[in-house]
Design an enzyme around this catalytic site. Structure first.
Site, PDB file in Angstrom:
ATOM      1  N   ARG A 100       0.852  -1.179   0.000  1.00  0.00           N
ATOM      2  CA  ARG A 100       0.000   0.000   0.000  1.00  0.00           C
ATOM      3  C   ARG A 100       0.892   1.235   0.000  1.00  0.00           C
ATOM      4  O   ARG A 100       1.947   1.245   0.649  1.00  0.00           O
ATOM      5  CB  ARG A 100      -0.917   0.036   1.232  1.00  0.00           C
ATOM      6  CG  ARG A 100      -2.096  -0.924   1.170  1.00  0.00           C
ATOM      7  CD  ARG A 100      -3.110  -0.452   0.141  1.00  0.00           C
ATOM      8  NE  ARG A 100      -4.327  -1.257   0.147  1.00  0.00           N
ATOM      9  CZ  ARG A 100      -4.532  -2.315  -0.624  1.00  0.00           C
ATOM     10  NH1 ARG A 100      -3.561  -2.713  -1.449  1.00  0.00           N
ATOM     11  NH2 ARG A 100      -5.675  -2.965  -0.585  1.00  0.00           N
ATOM     12  N   GLU A 156      -3.452   7.637  -4.793  1.00  0.00           N
ATOM     13  CA  GLU A 156      -3.722   7.128  -6.141  1.00  0.00           C
ATOM     14  C   GLU A 156      -4.993   7.749  -6.725  1.00  0.00           C
ATOM     15  O   GLU A 156      -5.953   7.986  -5.998  1.00  0.00           O
ATOM     16  CB  GLU A 156      -3.862   5.604  -6.089  1.00  0.00           C
ATOM     17  CG  GLU A 156      -2.590   4.917  -5.656  1.00  0.00           C
ATOM     18  CD  GLU A 156      -2.714   3.403  -5.547  1.00  0.00           C
ATOM     19  OE1 GLU A 156      -3.832   2.863  -5.774  1.00  0.00           O
ATOM     20  OE2 GLU A 156      -1.710   2.761  -5.217  1.00  0.00           O
ATOM     21  N   HIS A 178      -0.783   0.362  -9.974  1.00  0.00           N
ATOM     22  CA  HIS A 178      -1.459  -0.540  -9.023  1.00  0.00           C
ATOM     23  C   HIS A 178      -2.079  -1.728  -9.763  1.00  0.00           C
ATOM     24  O   HIS A 178      -3.290  -1.952  -9.750  1.00  0.00           O
ATOM     25  CB  HIS A 178      -2.529   0.214  -8.228  1.00  0.00           C
ATOM     26  CG  HIS A 178      -2.888  -0.482  -6.940  1.00  0.00           C
ATOM     27  ND1 HIS A 178      -3.372   0.191  -5.845  1.00  0.00           N
ATOM     28  CD2 HIS A 178      -2.834  -1.794  -6.584  1.00  0.00           C
ATOM     29  CE1 HIS A 178      -3.602  -0.679  -4.858  1.00  0.00           C
ATOM     30  NE2 HIS A 178      -3.282  -1.888  -5.291  1.00  0.00           N
TER      31      HIS A 178
END
Length: 324
Positions: free
Chosen positions: A241, A270, A288
């Site tokens: 993360r 993000e 991601h």
């Protein structure tokens, strides 16, 4: 059993006395998962639901937040099914306080994420994507020389967080000839070298691979002190993360040459990536995509459906998240 509901003007779903809406979507889900939820449960988006009464299960994905406000909007909520192995987007403590159970999608994405973690280690050491950019820019054709890179074999890779994915990534890197060290909350029954803290781990490592869960307990775990201990020849790889790494400290360490480079699949805000990273050739940036394969996402969707089915049929989840 499939729930059914009536759809009124503007797509707003209203409850039917015989077939109440029991499942709702809270956003962040892939189109095929949305289709499955509509076909199987007539599950609308929360914004399209005229009356939330009777909704027992919320399905959420893409890191969409589920906190007190979302729970307040669904007074009869009893379960949250999260599309993803990480569930730091869900306020699990608040859910537990309200008697709401939470599930995630473990195991089915282990291989995909571990593959990507291993790839990023190989990439930062061998400069694969940097070499691709070098060729595409015409530099090779102009006779320029690409700097030599580093072997994966013999490199010490420190894994921060030796859970399912961390273990699978370590096994892949060991097959490349890397030496594996790790830090986790407690030593594991493995042959790899355990270190008592992140700083101790990075002092022994050429590459630090971050594979811890997100959440308050790991926020900025990789801070300036850890990056300084990694050193000017060390690399950071993060597929966990973005919150686990102090992004400002990372940018500062790269700009000052205090670490050699980084491979990042996740970021603190993000889809926004620090502008300072965008032009650096010593950083690999991915959007991601750790679990972003067709097979893995379909398997994750099936786990979500299994959880919703199990809860509606017998009041129990297939893959409940741990609770205190």
């Amino acid at each position: 059993m499939v729930s059914r509901a009536a759809s009124g003007k503007d797509g707003v779903v209203t409850l039917d006395a015989q077939h109440p809406v029991r499942v709702v979507q809270l956003g962040g889900l892939m189109p095929f998962v949305r289709e499955w939820l509509v076909d199987r449960y007539a599950a609308p988006e929360l914004a399209d639901l005229a009356d939330p009464a009777g909704v027992e299960v919320a399905v959420v994905g893409g890191g969409a937040p589920v906190g007190a406000a979302e729970m307040d909007a669904l007074p009869d909520l009893r379960a949250i099914a999260n599309f993803g192995v990480g569930y730091d987007n869900v306020d699990v403590a608040e859910a537990q306080r309200r008697g709401i159970v939470v599930s995630n999608t473990p195991d089915v994405l282990t291989d995909a994420v571990a593959d990507l973690a291993a790839f990023l280690v190989v990439d930062v050491l061998r400069g694969i994507t940097a070499a691709d950019r070098f060729v595409r820019s015409g530099a090779w054709g102009r006779g320029e020389k690409l700097p030599l890179t580093r072997d994966v074999r013999g490199a010490v890779v420190g894994v921060l967080g030796l859970g399912r994915i961390g273990t699978a990534a370590a096994e892949r890197l060991e097959a490349f000839g890397a030496e594996v060290h790790y830090h986790s909350r407690s030593p594991k029954d493995v042959a790899w070298t355990h270190h008592g803290s992140p700083v101790e781990l990075v002092r022994a490592s050429d590459v630090l691979v971050v594979l811890t869960p997100g959440g308050a307990g790991t926020e900025k775990l990789v801070d300036a002190a850890v990056l300084d201990a990694l050193g000017p020849d060390g690399y950071l790889v993060n597929v966990a993360r973005g919150s686990v790494v102090d992004e400002d400290a990372l940018v500062a360490a790269l700009e000052a040459g205090r670490i050699a480079g980084a491979g990042l699949d996740v970021f603190a805000d993000e889809p926004h990536v620090p502008e300072a990273l965008l032009t650096r050739d010593d950083v690999v940036l991915l959007p991601h995509v750790g679990s972003a394969t067709t097979q893995t996402r379909e398997a994750m969707g099936r786990v979500v459906l299994d959880n919703v089915d199990a809860f509606l049929e017998r009041g129990a989840l297939v893959t409940p998240v741990p609770t205190d």
